[in-house]
Scaffold this motif. Structure first.
Motif, PDB file in Angstrom:
ATOM      1  N   SER A  62       0.833  -1.211   0.000  1.00 45.37           N
ATOM      2  CA  SER A  62       0.000   0.000   0.000  1.00 45.37           C
ATOM      3  C   SER A  62       0.860   1.251   0.000  1.00 45.37           C
ATOM      4  O   SER A  62       0.594   2.212  -0.739  1.00 45.37           O
ATOM      5  CB  SER A  62      -0.916   0.018   1.228  1.00 45.37           C
ATOM      6  N   GLU A  63       1.897   1.263   0.822  1.00 43.64           N
ATOM      7  CA  GLU A  63       2.787   2.426   0.897  1.00 43.64           C
ATOM      8  C   GLU A  63       3.537   2.622  -0.415  1.00 43.64           C
ATOM      9  O   GLU A  63       3.696   3.752  -0.895  1.00 43.64           O
ATOM     10  CB  GLU A  63       3.782   2.260   2.054  1.00 43.64           C
ATOM     11  N   TRP A  64       3.966   1.549  -1.019  1.00 47.26           N
ATOM     12  CA  TRP A  64       4.686   1.658  -2.297  1.00 47.26           C
ATOM     13  C   TRP A  64       3.769   2.183  -3.393  1.00 47.26           C
ATOM     14  O   TRP A  64       4.194   2.955  -4.257  1.00 47.26           O
ATOM     15  CB  TRP A  64       5.265   0.307  -2.702  1.00 47.26           C
ATOM     16  N   ARG A  65       2.491   1.780  -3.351  1.00 46.74           N
ATOM     17  CA  ARG A  65       1.528   2.314  -4.325  1.00 46.74           C
ATOM     18  C   ARG A  65       1.383   3.822  -4.147  1.00 46.74           C
ATOM     19  O   ARG A  65       1.348   4.573  -5.123  1.00 46.74           O
ATOM     20  CB  ARG A  65       0.163   1.658  -4.137  1.00 46.74           C
ATOM     21  N   LYS A  66       1.265   4.258  -2.886  1.00 40.29           N
ATOM     22  CA  LYS A  66       1.144   5.700  -2.617  1.00 40.29           C
ATOM     23  C   LYS A  66       2.374   6.440  -3.122  1.00 40.29           C
ATOM     24  O   LYS A  66       2.260   7.513  -3.719  1.00 40.29           O
ATOM     25  CB  LYS A  66       0.970   5.947  -1.120  1.00 40.29           C
ATOM     26  N   GLN A  67       3.557   5.883  -2.865  1.00 38.91           N
ATOM     27  CA  GLN A  67       4.790   6.517  -3.336  1.00 38.91           C
ATOM     28  C   GLN A  67       4.795   6.614  -4.863  1.00 38.91           C
ATOM     29  O   GLN A  67       5.158   7.642  -5.424  1.00 38.91           O
ATOM     30  CB  GLN A  67       6.013   5.728  -2.867  1.00 38.91           C
ATOM     31  N   ARG A  68       4.400   5.526  -5.524  1.00 43.16           N
ATOM     32  CA  ARG A  68       4.377   5.509  -6.988  1.00 43.16           C
ATOM     33  C   ARG A  68       3.402   6.558  -7.518  1.00 43.16           C
ATOM     34  O   ARG A  68       3.740   7.335  -8.415  1.00 43.16           O
ATOM     35  CB  ARG A  68       3.980   4.114  -7.477  1.00 43.16           C
ATOM     36  N   ASP A  69       2.205   6.591  -6.938  1.00 46.44           N
ATOM     37  CA  ASP A  69       1.192   7.531  -7.411  1.00 46.44           C
ATOM     38  C   ASP A  69       1.604   8.974  -7.128  1.00 46.44           C
ATOM     39  O   ASP A  69       1.395   9.862  -7.955  1.00 46.44           O
ATOM     40  CB  ASP A  69      -0.169   7.230  -6.773  1.00 46.44           C
ATOM     41  N   ARG A  70       2.177   9.212  -5.956  1.00 48.86           N
ATOM     42  CA  ARG A  70       2.635  10.552  -5.597  1.00 48.86           C
ATOM     43  C   ARG A  70       3.736  10.995  -6.562  1.00 48.86           C
ATOM     44  O   ARG A  70       3.747  12.130  -7.033  1.00 48.86           O
ATOM     45  CB  ARG A  70       3.129  10.551  -4.150  1.00 48.86           C
TER      46      ARG A  70
END
Length: 150
Positions: free
Chosen positions: A73-81
C-alpha cells in the motif's frame, strides 16, 4: 526394553557420541539491523507482479518475498505521488535557479573587469614609455651652459 535404550543413550552421552542433529541450534541468529531498504526498481517489479496476480498468488508473493500488504500500500502511494509530481511539472525547460543566474552575471562582470584592467595596464605602460621619451627629448634639446642646444 526401556532400560536398555536408556542405558545405551547414557553410554553414548558419556562417550561423546550423541547425535545432536535433532536438537535446536543454541546459537541465536543475529537480529536484523534497522529497517530493510528496497530499491525503486525492486518496488516497481513487485508492484507490477502483485497487481497481475489473484488473491492466492498475492499471498504467495508476499510470503516468498517476506513482505506485508502495508508495504505494498505504501509503495503504491509513493508511486502515485511520484507520478502526480512528475505530471505537475510544467513541460519544457525548467526555470534557472536565481543563484545560477547571479553566478553567471558575476562571472561576466569579472571577465569584463579583468579585460578593463588589462587595458589600463597597457595604457599605463605606454604612458610611462611616452613620459620617458619626452623627458629624454627635453634633456637633449635643453640649452647647455653656453646657451647652445645639442
Amino acid at each position: 526394553m526401556t532400560a536398555t535404550i536408556h542405558d545405551s543413550l547414557n553410554a553414548r552421552v558419556q562417550s561423546g557420541g550423541v547425535d545432536d542433529t535433532n536438537d535446536p541450534d543454541p546459537e541465536v541468529p543475529e537480529r536484523a539491523r534497522g529497517p530493510r531498504r528496497y530499491s525503486a526498481k525492486y518496488k516497481t517489479q513487485i508492484l507490477d507482479e502483485y497487481e497481475r496476480l489473484d488473491k492466492a498468488g498475492k499471498g504467495a508473493l508476499l510470503r516468498r518475498e517476506g513482505l506485508y500488504t502495508s508495504l505494498i500500500s505504501e509503495w503504491r502511494k509513493q508511486r502515485d505521488r511520484g507520478a502526480l509530481e512528475a505530471l505537475a511539472k510544467p513541460a519544457g525547460r525548467q526555470p534557472a535557479d536565481p543563484r545560477d543566474r547571479e553566478v553567471d552575471r558575476l562571472r561576466r562582470e569579472n571577465a569584463r573587469l579583468v579585460s578593463d584592467l588589462d587595458k589600463a595596464r597597457k595604457v599605463i605602460e605606454v604612458q610611462g614609455k611616452l613620459s620617458a621619451l619626452l623627458e629624454e627629448l627635453a634633456t637633449d634639446s635643453a640649452p647647455n651652459e653656453r646657451g647652445e642646444t645639442k
